[in-house]
Design a protein around this motif. Structure first.
Motif, PDB file in Angstrom:
ATOM      1  N   ARG A  54       0.796  -1.224   0.000  1.00 30.06           N
ATOM      2  CA  ARG A  54       0.000   0.000   0.000  1.00 30.06           C
ATOM      3  C   ARG A  54       0.834   1.283   0.000  1.00 30.06           C
ATOM      4  NH1 ARG A  54      -1.523  -3.634   3.381  1.00 30.06           N
ATOM      5  NH2 ARG A  54      -0.973  -2.606   5.305  1.00 30.06           N
ATOM      6  N   LEU A  55       2.149   1.170  -0.041  1.00 30.57           N
ATOM      7  CA  LEU A  55       2.992   2.363   0.044  1.00 30.57           C
ATOM      8  C   LEU A  55       2.721   3.376  -1.069  1.00 30.57           C
ATOM      9  CD1 LEU A  55       6.473   1.056   1.206  1.00 30.57           C
ATOM     10  CD2 LEU A  55       4.995   2.677   2.385  1.00 30.57           C
ATOM     11  N   PHE A  56       2.340   2.903  -2.240  1.00 28.89           N
ATOM     12  CA  PHE A  56       2.082   3.820  -3.353  1.00 28.89           C
ATOM     13  C   PHE A  56       0.599   4.109  -3.549  1.00 28.89           C
ATOM     14  CE2 PHE A  56       6.285   2.108  -4.321  1.00 28.89           C
ATOM     15  CZ  PHE A  56       6.979   3.295  -4.477  1.00 28.89           C
ATOM     16  N   ASP A  57      -0.221   3.653  -2.620  1.00 26.15           N
ATOM     17  CA  ASP A  57      -1.656   3.966  -2.660  1.00 26.15           C
ATOM     18  C   ASP A  57      -1.869   5.231  -1.835  1.00 26.15           C
ATOM     19  OD1 ASP A  57      -4.385   4.175  -2.460  1.00 26.15           O
ATOM     20  OD2 ASP A  57      -4.693   2.165  -1.634  1.00 26.15           O
ATOM     21  N   TRP A  58      -1.954   6.370  -2.524  1.00 26.72           N
ATOM     22  CA  TRP A  58      -2.044   7.657  -1.835  1.00 26.72           C
ATOM     23  C   TRP A  58      -3.365   7.821  -1.086  1.00 26.72           C
ATOM     24  CZ3 TRP A  58       2.572   9.228  -1.301  1.00 26.72           C
ATOM     25  CH2 TRP A  58       3.519   8.964  -2.296  1.00 26.72           C
ATOM     26  N   THR A  67       1.727   8.189   8.689  1.00 24.84           N
ATOM     27  CA  THR A  67       2.559   9.361   8.421  1.00 24.84           C
ATOM     28  C   THR A  67       2.229  10.482   9.391  1.00 24.84           C
ATOM     29  OG1 THR A  67       1.054  10.102   6.662  1.00 24.84           O
ATOM     30  CG2 THR A  67       2.992   8.854   5.981  1.00 24.84           C
ATOM     31  N   GLY A  89      14.227   1.919  -1.465  1.00 26.94           N
ATOM     32  CA  GLY A  89      13.071   2.545  -2.093  1.00 26.94           C
ATOM     33  C   GLY A  89      11.846   2.474  -1.207  1.00 26.94           C
ATOM     34  N   MET A  90      11.782   1.455  -0.366  1.00 26.99           N
ATOM     35  CA  MET A  90      10.655   1.315   0.554  1.00 26.99           C
ATOM     36  C   MET A  90      10.607   2.506   1.524  1.00 26.99           C
ATOM     37  SD  MET A  90       9.827  -1.920   3.027  1.00 26.99           S
ATOM     38  CE  MET A  90       9.465  -2.979   1.632  1.00 26.99           C
ATOM     39  N   LYS A  92      12.082   5.402   0.992  1.00 27.04           N
ATOM     40  CA  LYS A  92      11.862   6.587   0.155  1.00 27.04           C
ATOM     41  C   LYS A  92      10.380   6.751  -0.157  1.00 27.04           C
ATOM     42  CE  LYS A  92      13.211   9.937  -2.720  1.00 27.04           C
ATOM     43  NZ  LYS A  92      12.179  10.957  -2.686  1.00 27.04           N
ATOM     44  N   ALA A  93       9.696   5.639  -0.476  1.00 29.18           N
ATOM     45  CA  ALA A  93       8.264   5.704  -0.784  1.00 29.18           C
ATOM     46  C   ALA A  93       7.474   6.224   0.421  1.00 29.18           C
ATOM     47  CB  ALA A  93       7.753   4.334  -1.212  1.00 29.18           C
ATOM     48  N   ASP A  96       8.183   9.926   0.791  1.00 35.40           N
ATOM     49  CA  ASP A  96       7.536  10.681  -0.277  1.00 35.40           C
ATOM     50  C   ASP A  96       6.086  11.032   0.053  1.00 35.40           C
ATOM     51  OD1 ASP A  96       9.763  10.819  -1.886  1.00 35.40           O
ATOM     52  OD2 ASP A  96       9.136   9.187  -3.221  1.00 35.40           O
ATOM     53  N   ARG A  97       5.523  10.408   1.043  1.00 33.93           N
ATOM     54  CA  ARG A  97       4.146  10.706   1.443  1.00 33.93           C
ATOM     55  C   ARG A  97       4.047  12.046   2.183  1.00 33.93           C
ATOM     56  NH1 ARG A  97       0.945   6.274   0.684  1.00 33.93           N
ATOM     57  NH2 ARG A  97      -0.648   7.085   2.083  1.00 33.93           N
TER      58      ARG A  97
END
Length: 186
Positions: A54-58, A67, A89-90, A92-93, A96-97
């Motif tokens: 779910r890291l890229f599910d905004w 967060t 990258g985990m 970083k993702a 990035d939130r």
């Protein structure tokens, strides 16, 4: 009680990097006088591998809540293994939130682990700048622990804590003094 968050960005659950991050949080908590090392109510622990899908599910409410909780902590330990001479990258993702100054008011401690000391500066050159860019205060040198040091992790963390914990304490006191000045009634 000072609230401490631990965020680990390792693709392996309960990794050695996660253990290092927890040891750093324990040392900080103990140095701040948080009872039993802060392993109780004042601790938020986030092992990002549990949230990887779910890291890229905004729109993921669970990640938004995490967060916010990390941004609300007094101190946050951000940890990653060295991967391609940088952090994962985990992690970083997750970072990035945050928007601009999303970690303002947080005392951040960058932590990295690696197989050898050749990547020692990765914690200072790659992880610290992104935390500062997000508005966090990073008053100490980052923690870099190599595989051979894992056998004596307590000693490695204690050596770092000798000089780092007073800096964290000073930053917390300065922040509190500033808040008292800003919100002091006339």
């Amino acid at each position: 009680m000072t609230t401490i968050a631990v965020v680990t960005g390792n693709p392996k659950a309960q990794s050695r990097t996660h253990s290092v991050a927890l040891a750093v949080a324990d040392a900080v908590a103990a140095g701040l006088g948080n009872g039993d090392g802060g392993s109780s109510a004042g601790r938020l622990v986030v092992d990002l591998v549990e949230y990887a899908p779910r890291l890229f599910d905004w729109q993921a409410q669970e990640l938004s809540a995490l967060t916010s909780a990390v941004a609300g902590a007094d101190v946050a330990v951000f940890a990653s293994p060295t991967y391609k001479a940088s952090y994962t990258g985990m992690l970083k993702a997750f970072l990035d939130r945050y928007g601009s100054n999303g970690l303002a008011g947080v005392i951040a401690i960058p932590v990295m682990t690696g197989g050898w000391p050749g990547h020692l500066l990765a914690v200072e050159v790659h992880l610290r700048p992104v935390l500062v860019e997000l508005g966090a205060t990073v008053p100490t040198r980052g923690v870099y622990v190599t595989e051979p040091e894992l056998a004596s992790l307590d000693a490695a963390v204690a050596k770092w804590a000798e000089t780092a914990v007073p800096l964290v304490t000073g930053s917390l006191q300065a922040r509190a003094a500033k808040q008292n000045l800003l919100f002091k009634p006339p």
